[in-house]
Design a protein around this motif. Sequence first.
Motif, mmCIF file in Angstrom:
data_model
loop_
_atom_site.group_PDB
_atom_site.id
_atom_site.type_symbol
_atom_site.label_atom_id
_atom_site.label_comp_id
_atom_site.label_asym_id
_atom_site.label_seq_id
_atom_site.Cartn_x
_atom_site.Cartn_y
_atom_site.Cartn_z
ATOM 1 N N ALA A 121 -8.825 -18.794 16.828
ATOM 2 C CA ALA A 121 -8.971 -17.462 16.240
ATOM 3 C C ALA A 121 -9.171 -16.395 17.309
ATOM 4 O O ALA A 121 -8.846 -15.222 17.093
ATOM 5 C CB ALA A 121 -10.148 -17.461 15.261
ATOM 6 N N ASP A 122 -9.686 -16.800 18.471
ATOM 7 C CA ASP A 122 -9.901 -15.832 19.554
ATOM 8 C C ASP A 122 -8.614 -15.509 20.312
ATOM 9 O O ASP A 122 -8.606 -14.643 21.192
ATOM 10 C CB ASP A 122 -10.952 -16.359 20.531
ATOM 11 N N LYS A 123 -7.514 -16.206 19.978
ATOM 12 C CA LYS A 123 -6.213 -16.015 20.638
ATOM 13 C C LYS A 123 -6.263 -16.352 22.124
ATOM 14 O O LYS A 123 -5.390 -15.968 22.889
ATOM 15 C CB LYS A 123 -5.708 -14.573 20.454
ATOM 16 N N ILE A 202 -6.677 -12.473 26.507
ATOM 17 C CA ILE A 202 -5.543 -12.734 25.625
ATOM 18 C C ILE A 202 -4.246 -12.574 26.411
ATOM 19 O O ILE A 202 -4.019 -11.557 27.064
ATOM 20 C CB ILE A 202 -5.562 -11.793 24.413
ATOM 21 N N TYR A 203 -3.425 -13.601 26.355
ATOM 22 C CA TYR A 203 -2.153 -13.599 27.080
ATOM 23 C C TYR A 203 -1.100 -14.213 26.157
ATOM 24 O O TYR A 203 -0.951 -15.432 26.084
ATOM 25 C CB TYR A 203 -2.290 -14.394 28.379
ATOM 26 N N SER A 204 -0.379 -13.368 25.450
ATOM 27 C CA SER A 204 0.540 -13.825 24.403
ATOM 28 C C SER A 204 1.618 -14.787 24.882
ATOM 29 O O SER A 204 1.971 -15.723 24.155
ATOM 30 C CB SER A 204 1.190 -12.609 23.722
#
Length: 259
Positions: A121-123, A202-204
């Motif tokens: 959930a934290d991505k 966060i690193y998509s």
Amino acid sequence: MFRPALPRPSRRHTGGCRFILWMALILAGLAMGGCKPPPVANHGLPPGPGEEDDIFKGAPGKYGSTFVLVDTDEPKTFNPLVLNDLTSMMASMYLFSPLVNYNSMTATLTPALAKSWDIGADKQTYTFHLRKGIKWSDGAPFTADDVIFTLDCVFAQITDPVTGKKEARFPNQFYDQFTFDGQIISYKKIDDYTVQIYTPKIYSPFINDMNSVLILPKHKLESSLQDGSFMKQLSTQEAIDHPEDIVGTGPFVLKAFKP
């Protein structure tokens, strides 16, 4: 009798009529052309995604066949973490496998050594569930230990004696790629077939980038990590003298290397 001559239109007036006539013909042609369906491009290429089912319809491959690769250059190394040229990279991709594959036809990520993965959930938390039953080409089982070992090689650090800063012990592209604001990713083994990785921010594109990280065999290379000789492993000389020592999980094994 002579009838008086009728007045002739001036050249200027005649030119205007001709212009109007040409414009009418052009507009009529455009209108007629607009009613026709557009031409179908016959590019001669195989159908793209969505044009047919994504199922291979050819004959199945034959186990034990030989693949002959002809290239304009030769590999400089078979170590996927230290290579820096396209030919070496392509050769390594035949011998080793990543956790995920990229399907260029569908532009999607597909399972490879990992059968599935979850994003927290934290991505920032990624959990990879590994396939069971995979073996290295020498018969040793593939497990989470190999993934952890590969990441240990990527993120092994030394301290620069001049600057005091930490840097990669074995320079490779992934060390900087997965370092965020000076922090490297953290990772741990959950069980023999589960690995969890945490990114500091966060690193998509993370999973997409993992497609380039080819997993290495711990049982063959662990000693080189400990004694610092990792950069010299999987060399072209080793491929010439002992190709059987270069073991992988890719679709092919190296039988011989003759530069």
